[in-house]
Write a protein that holds these residues in place. Structure first.
Motif, PDB file in Angstrom:
ATOM      1  N   LEU A  36      11.444 -12.736   3.707  1.00 42.65           N
ATOM      2  CA  LEU A  36      12.025 -13.076   2.395  1.00 42.65           C
ATOM      3  C   LEU A  36      12.701 -11.856   1.765  1.00 42.65           C
ATOM      4  CD1 LEU A  36       9.103 -15.088   0.665  1.00 42.65           C
ATOM      5  CD2 LEU A  36      11.288 -16.037   1.425  1.00 42.65           C
ATOM      6  N   TYR A  37      12.284 -10.680   2.212  1.00 45.69           N
ATOM      7  CA  TYR A  37      12.728  -9.456   1.534  1.00 45.69           C
ATOM      8  C   TYR A  37      13.578  -8.547   2.427  1.00 45.69           C
ATOM      9  CZ  TYR A  37       9.071 -11.455  -1.221  1.00 45.69           C
ATOM     10  OH  TYR A  37       8.321 -12.355  -1.916  1.00 45.69           O
ATOM     11  N   SER A  38      14.095  -9.103   3.523  1.00 43.06           N
ATOM     12  CA  SER A  38      14.893  -8.245   4.398  1.00 43.06           C
ATOM     13  C   SER A  38      16.122  -7.793   3.617  1.00 43.06           C
ATOM     14  CB  SER A  38      15.277  -8.992   5.684  1.00 43.06           C
ATOM     15  OG  SER A  38      15.926 -10.171   5.348  1.00 43.06           O
ATOM     16  N   GLY A  39      16.393  -6.517   3.696  1.00 42.79           N
ATOM     17  CA  GLY A  39      17.553  -5.979   2.966  1.00 42.79           C
ATOM     18  C   GLY A  39      17.222  -5.526   1.557  1.00 42.79           C
ATOM     19  N   LEU A  40      16.014  -5.786   1.098  1.00 38.10           N
ATOM     20  CA  LEU A  40      15.638  -5.375  -0.262  1.00 38.10           C
ATOM     21  C   LEU A  40      14.810  -4.094  -0.164  1.00 38.10           C
ATOM     22  CD1 LEU A  40      15.963  -6.838  -3.078  1.00 38.10           C
ATOM     23  CD2 LEU A  40      13.585  -7.550  -2.791  1.00 38.10           C
ATOM     24  N   ASP A  41      15.154  -3.077  -0.949  1.00 37.97           N
ATOM     25  CA  ASP A  41      14.380  -1.839  -0.947  1.00 37.97           C
ATOM     26  C   ASP A  41      13.106  -2.069  -1.761  1.00 37.97           C
ATOM     27  OD1 ASP A  41      13.245   0.619  -1.322  1.00 37.97           O
ATOM     28  OD2 ASP A  41      15.105   1.633  -1.931  1.00 37.97           O
ATOM     29  N   LEU A  42      11.975  -2.185  -1.043  1.00 40.22           N
ATOM     30  CA  LEU A  42      10.740  -2.569  -1.735  1.00 40.22           C
ATOM     31  C   LEU A  42      10.097  -1.410  -2.496  1.00 40.22           C
ATOM     32  CD1 LEU A  42       9.225  -5.022   0.917  1.00 40.22           C
ATOM     33  CD2 LEU A  42      10.401  -5.587  -1.217  1.00 40.22           C
ATOM     34  N   PRO A  75       0.811  -1.220   0.000  1.00 34.87           N
ATOM     35  CA  PRO A  75       0.000   0.000   0.000  1.00 34.87           C
ATOM     36  C   PRO A  75       0.845   1.271   0.000  1.00 34.87           C
ATOM     37  CG  PRO A  75      -0.069  -1.081   2.157  1.00 34.87           C
ATOM     38  CD  PRO A  75       0.649  -2.020   1.225  1.00 34.87           C
ATOM     39  N   ALA A  76       2.132   1.162   0.320  1.00 37.39           N
ATOM     40  CA  ALA A  76       2.993   2.349   0.393  1.00 37.39           C
ATOM     41  C   ALA A  76       3.563   2.728  -0.973  1.00 37.39           C
ATOM     42  CB  ALA A  76       4.134   2.096   1.374  1.00 37.39           C
ATOM     43  N   VAL A  77       3.448   1.851  -1.954  1.00 34.65           N
ATOM     44  CA  VAL A  77       3.961   2.170  -3.296  1.00 34.65           C
ATOM     45  C   VAL A  77       2.784   2.238  -4.262  1.00 34.65           C
ATOM     46  CG1 VAL A  77       5.455   1.425  -5.182  1.00 34.65           C
ATOM     47  CG2 VAL A  77       6.192   1.087  -2.822  1.00 34.65           C
ATOM     48  N   ASP A  78       2.444   3.449  -4.651  1.00 33.05           N
ATOM     49  CA  ASP A  78       1.331   3.621  -5.581  1.00 33.05           C
ATOM     50  C   ASP A  78       1.719   3.148  -6.976  1.00 33.05           C
ATOM     51  OD1 ASP A  78      -0.339   4.667  -3.689  1.00 33.05           O
ATOM     52  OD2 ASP A  78       0.045   6.766  -4.226  1.00 33.05           O
ATOM     53  N   HIS A  79       0.743   2.663  -7.699  1.00 35.87           N
ATOM     54  CA  HIS A  79       0.912   2.472  -9.125  1.00 35.87           C
ATOM     55  C   HIS A  79       1.024   3.875  -9.724  1.00 35.87           C
ATOM     56  CE1 HIS A  79      -0.288   1.724 -13.275  1.00 35.87           C
ATOM     57  NE2 HIS A  79       0.046   0.474 -13.087  1.00 35.87           N
ATOM     58  N   PRO A  80       1.811   4.074 -10.782  1.00 35.88           N
ATOM     59  CA  PRO A  80       1.963   5.440 -11.311  1.00 35.88           C
ATOM     60  C   PRO A  80       0.635   6.106 -11.665  1.00 35.88           C
ATOM     61  CG  PRO A  80       3.528   3.961 -12.358  1.00 35.88           C
ATOM     62  CD  PRO A  80       2.664   3.102 -11.473  1.00 35.88           C
TER      63      PRO A  80
END
Ligand code: MTE
Length: 316
Positions: free
Chosen positions: A306-312, A267-272
């Motif tokens: 699974l995504y620790s360390g990955l900039d989501l 929810p924190a990353v909007d679709h463009p």
């Protein structure tokens, strides 16, 4: 980007409702003839299809009320049968899910064509009620029946070089009239990192509502990855390839700035072109309030590690 795309279709339109209408008009002209050749099928009012033998996995199921059969099987995305939500139910009767086989390739000890029965036989079917969150900001709750993807993949014995798993959909215009319209670069392709694919929540589905998968839902074999946007859950799978490199995926190729490889519900990353903060539950009624979208579609506790360390934000 696919080369032979009609100029008036924007590849990025994995379509929010406001743009359906214009695309439908375009497709009516471009592909209506091909699609009209198929015989429209009446929408079923209640569960139909062969009954499966399964046990419910309550621990991995949401307690939310499942959507009605009519919604689950009548409101679909399956562009191989058209881009309108009602097209798959109407036109997917031309798909022949039996007999079916899957070709396994790449970095695995077990390779080659495997009949679907042989691929699945050793595994007990389970029912899991999962939320499905589409990238178009709507959602459903669906009682799937299937086997854990990890169990099937382990039997194929991936080599130590296998870092990703790629999946491919059937590519037969005789069975899938929408393939004649270059909305995407066919065949539909998806992929997961191998640790994502091995996560216990990832399911290879063969049914829903206790019945074999209706064609429009991806018969006879589809992926269900509940913490990712619905487009990762590829339908009617005919190939599984283990790869060293990140495989190309259909939506990422069509519009890389809009659809990433990971596609984790966020929810924190909007679709463009629209917000992902909330979602519309299909079947809730026109006046029902939108509900907040949860990180990883509510499965954060199980999958966030699974995504620790990955900039989501960058790896969307
Ligand atoms: N798989 C194929 N082969 N073709 C598609 O167009 N659409 C995806 C996914 N799998 C699609 C596909 C999208 S965008 C969604 S939201 C889900 O299927 C929808 O699954 P459902 O129709 O069973 O709810």
């Amino acid at each position: 980007m696919p080369r032979h795309r009609p100029p008036s279709i924007r590849p990025s339109e994995i379509t929010p409702p406001e743009v359906y209408a214009s695309r439908r008009r375009f497709l009516a002209g471009a592909a209506g003839l091909a699609l009209a050749a198929a015989v429209p099928r009446a929408r079923a009012e209640g569960p139909e299809g062969a009954v499966l033998d399964y046990r419910r996995n309550a621990a991995l199921s949401t307690s939310e009320t499942p959507n009605r059969w009519e919604d689950v099987t009548g409101y679909n995305n399956f562009y191989e049968f058209g881009t309108d939500k009602s097209d798959p139910a109407r036109y997917a009767s031309t798909l022949r899910p039996k007999p079916w086989s899957v070709v396994v390739g790449g970095e695995a000890e077990v390779r080659g064509r495997i009949a679907l029965e042989d691929l699945l036989k050793p595994h007990a079917l389970e029912e899991r009620i999962y939320r499905l969150r589409c990238v178009e900001a709507w959602s459903m709750v669906i009682p799937w029946v299937g086997v854990p993807l990890a169990e099937v993949l382990k039997r194929l014995k991936p080599t130590s070089r296998a870092r990703y798993v790629a999946f491919t959909t059937l590519n037969d215009p005789a069975q899938m009239p929408g393939l004649r319209v270059p909305v995407l670069d066919w065949p539909y392709a998806e992929g997961l990192r191998i640790d994502e694919a091995m996560h216990p929540l990832a399911l290879l589905a063969v049914g829903l509502y206790g019945r074999v998968l209706p064609n429009q839902n991806g018969a006879p074999l589809r992926l269900v990855v509940p913490w990712k946007y619905g487009f990762k859950s590829i339908k009617s799978i005919v190939r599984i390839d283990f790869t060293e490199r990140m495989p190309a995926t259909s939506w990422n190729r069509a519009a890389p700035e809009e659809y990433g490889f990971y596609a984790n519900v966020n929810p924190a990353v909007d679709h463009p072109r629209w917000s992902q903060k909330t979602e519309r539950r299909i079947g809730a009624g026109l006046f029902a309030p939108r509900q907040p979208t949860l990180p990883f579609n509510g499965y954060a506790e199980q999958v966030a590690s699974l995504y620790s360390g990955l900039d989501l934000r960058r790896n969307f």
